[in-house]
Design an enzyme around this catalytic site. Structure first.
Site, PDB file in Angstrom:
ATOM      1  N   CYS A   1       4.591   9.185   0.083  1.00  0.00           N
ATOM      2  CA  CYS A   1       3.198   9.637   0.133  1.00  0.00           C
ATOM      3  C   CYS A   1       3.003  10.616  -1.000  1.00  0.00           C
ATOM      4  O   CYS A   1       3.765  11.573  -1.129  1.00  0.00           O
ATOM      5  CB  CYS A   1       2.881  10.297   1.469  1.00  0.00           C
ATOM      6  SG  CYS A   1       1.220  10.992   1.509  1.00  0.00           S
ATOM      7  N   ARG A  16       0.837  -1.214   0.000  1.00  0.00           N
ATOM      8  CA  ARG A  16       0.000   0.000   0.000  1.00  0.00           C
ATOM      9  C   ARG A  16       0.867   1.258   0.000  1.00  0.00           C
ATOM     10  O   ARG A  16       0.940   1.979  -0.981  1.00  0.00           O
ATOM     11  CB  ARG A  16      -0.952  -0.032   1.211  1.00  0.00           C
ATOM     12  CG  ARG A  16      -2.050   1.021   1.185  1.00  0.00           C
ATOM     13  CD  ARG A  16      -1.625   2.411   1.577  1.00  0.00           C
ATOM     14  NE  ARG A  16      -1.097   2.498   2.927  1.00  0.00           N
ATOM     15  CZ  ARG A  16      -0.554   3.597   3.424  1.00  0.00           C
ATOM     16  NH1 ARG A  16      -0.478   4.694   2.689  1.00  0.00           N
ATOM     17  NH2 ARG A  16      -0.054   3.613   4.645  1.00  0.00           N
ATOM     18  N   ASP A  17       1.561   1.509   1.100  1.00  0.00           N
ATOM     19  CA  ASP A  17       2.318   2.762   1.214  1.00  0.00           C
ATOM     20  C   ASP A  17       3.413   2.804   0.150  1.00  0.00           C
ATOM     21  O   ASP A  17       3.723   3.861  -0.400  1.00  0.00           O
ATOM     22  CB  ASP A  17       2.921   2.870   2.624  1.00  0.00           C
ATOM     23  CG  ASP A  17       3.133   4.314   3.063  1.00  0.00           C
ATOM     24  OD1 ASP A  17       3.081   5.202   2.201  1.00  0.00           O
ATOM     25  OD2 ASP A  17       3.370   4.546   4.266  1.00  0.00           O
ATOM     26  N   ASN A  56       9.128   3.985   3.365  1.00  0.00           N
ATOM     27  CA  ASN A  56       9.069   3.558   4.763  1.00  0.00           C
ATOM     28  C   ASN A  56      10.399   2.900   5.088  1.00  0.00           C
ATOM     29  O   ASN A  56      11.115   2.441   4.206  1.00  0.00           O
ATOM     30  CB  ASN A  56       7.966   2.509   4.936  1.00  0.00           C
ATOM     31  CG  ASN A  56       6.593   3.067   4.674  1.00  0.00           C
ATOM     32  OD1 ASN A  56       6.145   3.103   3.534  1.00  0.00           O
ATOM     33  ND2 ASN A  56       5.929   3.503   5.716  1.00  0.00           N
ATOM     34  N   HIS A  72       5.296   4.356  12.649  1.00  0.00           N
ATOM     35  CA  HIS A  72       5.259   4.290  11.176  1.00  0.00           C
ATOM     36  C   HIS A  72       6.234   5.361  10.670  1.00  0.00           C
ATOM     37  O   HIS A  72       5.862   6.512  10.471  1.00  0.00           O
ATOM     38  CB  HIS A  72       3.821   4.574  10.721  1.00  0.00           C
ATOM     39  CG  HIS A  72       3.619   4.622   9.243  1.00  0.00           C
ATOM     40  ND1 HIS A  72       2.965   3.621   8.549  1.00  0.00           N
ATOM     41  CD2 HIS A  72       3.940   5.553   8.313  1.00  0.00           C
ATOM     42  CE1 HIS A  72       2.896   3.933   7.268  1.00  0.00           C
ATOM     43  NE2 HIS A  72       3.479   5.104   7.092  1.00  0.00           N
ATOM     44  N   HIS A  77       9.020   6.929   8.082  1.00  0.00           N
ATOM     45  CA  HIS A  77       9.645   6.982   6.750  1.00  0.00           C
ATOM     46  C   HIS A  77      11.120   7.342   6.931  1.00  0.00           C
ATOM     47  O   HIS A  77      11.511   7.944   7.925  1.00  0.00           O
ATOM     48  CB  HIS A  77       8.920   8.004   5.872  1.00  0.00           C
ATOM     49  CG  HIS A  77       7.570   7.514   5.412  1.00  0.00           C
ATOM     50  ND1 HIS A  77       7.343   7.049   4.145  1.00  0.00           N
ATOM     51  CD2 HIS A  77       6.397   7.387   6.074  1.00  0.00           C
ATOM     52  CE1 HIS A  77       6.074   6.667   4.034  1.00  0.00           C
ATOM     53  NE2 HIS A  77       5.470   6.859   5.195  1.00  0.00           N
TER      54      HIS A  77
HETATM   55  P1  HMG Z   1     -13.055  14.451  -2.171  1.00  0.00           P
HETATM   56  O1  HMG Z   1     -12.841  14.869  -3.607  1.00  0.00           O
HETATM   57  O2  HMG Z   1     -13.133  15.528  -1.137  1.00  0.00           O
HETATM   58  O3  HMG Z   1     -14.297  13.464  -2.011  1.00  0.00           O
HETATM   59  O4  HMG Z   1     -11.906  13.453  -1.758  1.00  0.00           O
HETATM   60  P2  HMG Z   1     -15.752  13.468  -2.502  1.00  0.00           P
HETATM   61  O5  HMG Z   1     -16.529  12.689  -1.492  1.00  0.00           O
HETATM   62  O6  HMG Z   1     -16.208  14.854  -2.863  1.00  0.00           O
HETATM   63  O7  HMG Z   1     -15.694  12.577  -3.836  1.00  0.00           O
HETATM   64  C1  HMG Z   1     -15.047  13.011  -5.012  1.00  0.00           C
HETATM   65  C2  HMG Z   1     -14.997  11.867  -6.006  1.00  0.00           C
HETATM   66  O8  HMG Z   1     -14.218  10.782  -5.470  1.00  0.00           O
HETATM   67  C3  HMG Z   1     -16.358  11.251  -6.306  1.00  0.00           C
HETATM   68  O9  HMG Z   1     -16.291  10.726  -7.631  1.00  0.00           O
HETATM   69  C4  HMG Z   1     -16.438  10.095  -5.337  1.00  0.00           C
HETATM   70  O10 HMG Z   1     -17.307   9.094  -5.761  1.00  0.00           O
HETATM   71  C5  HMG Z   1     -15.012   9.606  -5.354  1.00  0.00           C
HETATM   72  P3  HMG Z   1     -16.886  11.556  -8.885  1.00  0.00           P
HETATM   73  O11 HMG Z   1     -18.316  11.804  -8.538  1.00  0.00           O
HETATM   74  O12 HMG Z   1     -16.072  12.826  -8.971  1.00  0.00           O
HETATM   75  O13 HMG Z   1     -16.649  10.624 -10.031  1.00  0.00           O
HETATM   76  N1  HMG Z   1     -14.658   8.932  -4.098  1.00  0.00           N
HETATM   77  C6  HMG Z   1     -14.147   7.681  -4.018  1.00  0.00           C
HETATM   78  N2  HMG Z   1     -13.868   6.762  -4.948  1.00  0.00           N
HETATM   79  C7  HMG Z   1     -13.380   5.578  -4.522  1.00  0.00           C
HETATM   80  N3  HMG Z   1     -13.164   5.294  -3.229  1.00  0.00           N
HETATM   81  C8  HMG Z   1     -13.427   6.191  -2.264  1.00  0.00           C
HETATM   82  C9  HMG Z   1     -13.951   7.447  -2.657  1.00  0.00           C
HETATM   83  N4  HMG Z   1     -14.312   8.534  -1.968  1.00  0.00           N
HETATM   84  C10 HMG Z   1     -14.741   9.432  -2.852  1.00  0.00           C
HETATM   85  N5  HMG Z   1     -13.200   5.892  -0.982  1.00  0.00           N
HETATM   86  C11 HMG Z   1     -11.019  11.612  -0.519  1.00  0.00           C
HETATM   87  C12 HMG Z   1     -11.831  12.911  -0.467  1.00  0.00           C
HETATM   88  C13 HMG Z   1     -10.674  11.221   0.899  1.00  0.00           C
HETATM   89  C14 HMG Z   1     -11.852  10.541  -1.179  1.00  0.00           C
HETATM   90  C15 HMG Z   1      -9.738  11.875  -1.363  1.00  0.00           C
HETATM   91  O14 HMG Z   1      -9.118  13.010  -0.859  1.00  0.00           O
HETATM   92  C16 HMG Z   1      -8.797  10.716  -1.350  1.00  0.00           C
HETATM   93  O15 HMG Z   1      -9.073   9.662  -1.897  1.00  0.00           O
HETATM   94  N6  HMG Z   1      -7.623  10.897  -0.733  1.00  0.00           N
HETATM   95  C17 HMG Z   1      -6.678   9.803  -0.592  1.00  0.00           C
HETATM   96  C18 HMG Z   1      -5.342  10.306  -0.274  1.00  0.00           C
HETATM   97  C19 HMG Z   1      -4.421   9.147  -0.046  1.00  0.00           C
HETATM   98  O16 HMG Z   1      -4.731   7.996  -0.314  1.00  0.00           O
HETATM   99  N7  HMG Z   1      -3.209   9.472   0.463  1.00  0.00           N
HETATM  100  C20 HMG Z   1      -2.229   8.494   0.728  1.00  0.00           C
HETATM  101  C21 HMG Z   1      -2.550   7.637   1.917  1.00  0.00           C
HETATM  102  S1  HMG Z   1      -2.210   8.444   3.469  1.00  0.00           S
HETATM  103  C22 HMG Z   1      -0.515   8.143   3.755  1.00  0.00           C
HETATM  104  O17 HMG Z   1       0.158   7.659   2.886  1.00  0.00           O
HETATM  105  C23 HMG Z   1       0.036   8.420   5.124  1.00  0.00           C
HETATM  106  C24 HMG Z   1       0.251   7.142   5.948  1.00  0.00           C
HETATM  107  O18 HMG Z   1       1.111   6.238   5.277  1.00  0.00           O
HETATM  108  C25 HMG Z   1       0.838   7.503   7.321  1.00  0.00           C
HETATM  109  C26 HMG Z   1       2.064   8.397   7.208  1.00  0.00           C
HETATM  110  O19 HMG Z   1       3.041   8.051   6.552  1.00  0.00           O
HETATM  111  O20 HMG Z   1       1.988   9.479   7.819  1.00  0.00           O
HETATM  112  C27 HMG Z   1      -1.090   6.418   6.198  1.00  0.00           C
HETATM  113 MG    MG Z   2       3.249   6.356   5.297  1.00  0.00          MG
END
Ligand code: HMG
Ligand code: MG
Length: 299
Positions: A240, A15-16, A249, A207, A209
């Protein structure tokens, strides 16, 4: 303060790691990666992410990945679920565990999940509720615990607040994310001195990096505090997409080597892990980031 005798490693490479790869990795290759990891002795594998495919196209096929992996019953296969849409897809895919992900930085929250910290917690409420009714444990991530790519320094008390709130909302574990790897042992101490006043060490995961090469020494510091859950990625995969410059990571191979040397058991077999590292190397056509893998594979 004493070292734990046993550590549980959460493998986040599929995933990450892969969420940050520019080259497309097919669902079949992701499945092979997860299946190889399943043979290493790891008990927890984060195999995907049910987020918007417009935001993170690399994770768009997580449903297919979950459908095709060969599951080992003793392994928890988990995925990220930022909202109800994500949780519904994850439930459909039969995940064993889900994770909500918040941040201790307002700017990062906006960039990463398009809402404020308060709004994100509000969105997580029904996710945690529904997951609980299905007996699916929910992990809570807190990002930017030792620095934010947009705001710089983050106070340990901001991290403690979000961590405590997520725990009170029903998360069973809080993973502290040094998203951009700027932390040092000093910062890790300041962080844990504050956070562990508010949440028990037994529910705390690290967690980290490795952007600044500090992840292992920061983990050593966390181990001294008794933290016994460590997130890492095979071959040092990771980053990320919303934290420019964040590298991978900490590598699982490096963590396992360090733990072995400290007499702390993780149950992970180094040879199987190295075989997986070699698979990643071929898949991405680059040498492992892990120093331990490079050394042991004679690179
Ligand atoms: P948004 O645009 O504010 O959401 O995004 P929305 O509810 O207005 O929806 C917009 C569109 O996205 C719509 O589609 C929804 O259906 C679709 P459209 O009508 O435009 O065709 N949608 C989805 N589709 C599939 N699955 C879903 C989903 N939700 C909405 N779950 C949202 C808000 C949270 C969805 C967006 O900002 C997003 O997906 N962000 C993900 C960011 C991400 O994955 N970042 C990386 C992971 S975090 C990380 O790596 C840190 C970590 O490792 C810890 C660390 O290292 O610190 C965990
Ligand atoms: Mg991370």
């Amino acid at each position: 303060m004493s070292f734990p005798s046993q550590v549980s490693i959460v493998e986040v490479g599929p995933r990450d790691g892969l969420q940050n790869e520019k080259q497309i990795v097919s669902a079949d290759d992701k499945v092979t990666l997860v299946n190889m990891l399943s043979k290493t002795g790891l008990k927890r594998i984060e195999a995907g992410s049910f987020v918007s495919p417009k935001w993170v196209p690399q994770m768009a096929d997580s449903g297919a990945v979950f459908e095709k992996i060969s599951r080992t019953p003793s392994i928890q296969y988990s995925a990220l679920t930022p909202n109800m849409k994500g949780l519904e897809a994850a439930l459909e895919a039969g995940v064993d565990e889900v994770a909500v992900f918040g941040a201790a930085s307002e700017s990062f929250s906006q960039k990463n999940i398009n809402c404020s910290i308060a709004e994100s917690l509000h969105r997580f409420e029904p996710v945690i509720e529904l997951a609980k009714t299905r007996n699916i444990p929910v992990r809570g991530y807190v990002s930017c615990v030792m620095g934010c790519p947009y705001e710089g320094e983050i106070s340990p008390s901001a991290v403690a607040n979000v961590s405590k709130t997520l725990l009170d909302m029903g998360c069973y574990e809080i993973s502290l994310g040094d998203t951009i790897g700027t932390g040092t042992p000093g910062a890790t101490k300041l962080l844990l001195d504050e956070v562990l006043k508010h949440i028990p060490v037994s529910v705390t995961a690290a967690h980290f990096h490795d952007t600044f090469g500090q992840a292992l020494v920061n983990l050593y510091t966390a181990l001294e505090y008794g933290v016994a859950t460590i997130d890492s990625a095979v071959s040092g995969l990771g980053g990320c997409p919303y934290a420019k410059g964040a590298s991978g990571n900490v590598a699982t191979e490096d963590v396992v080597y360090m733990l072995n040397g400290m007499g702390i058991s993780s149950g992970v077999d180094m040879q199987q892990l190295l075989a997986t590292s070699q698979f990643v190397e071929k898949l991405l056509n680059r040498p492992p980031v892990s120093k331990v893998a490079s050394a042991l594979l004679g690179k």
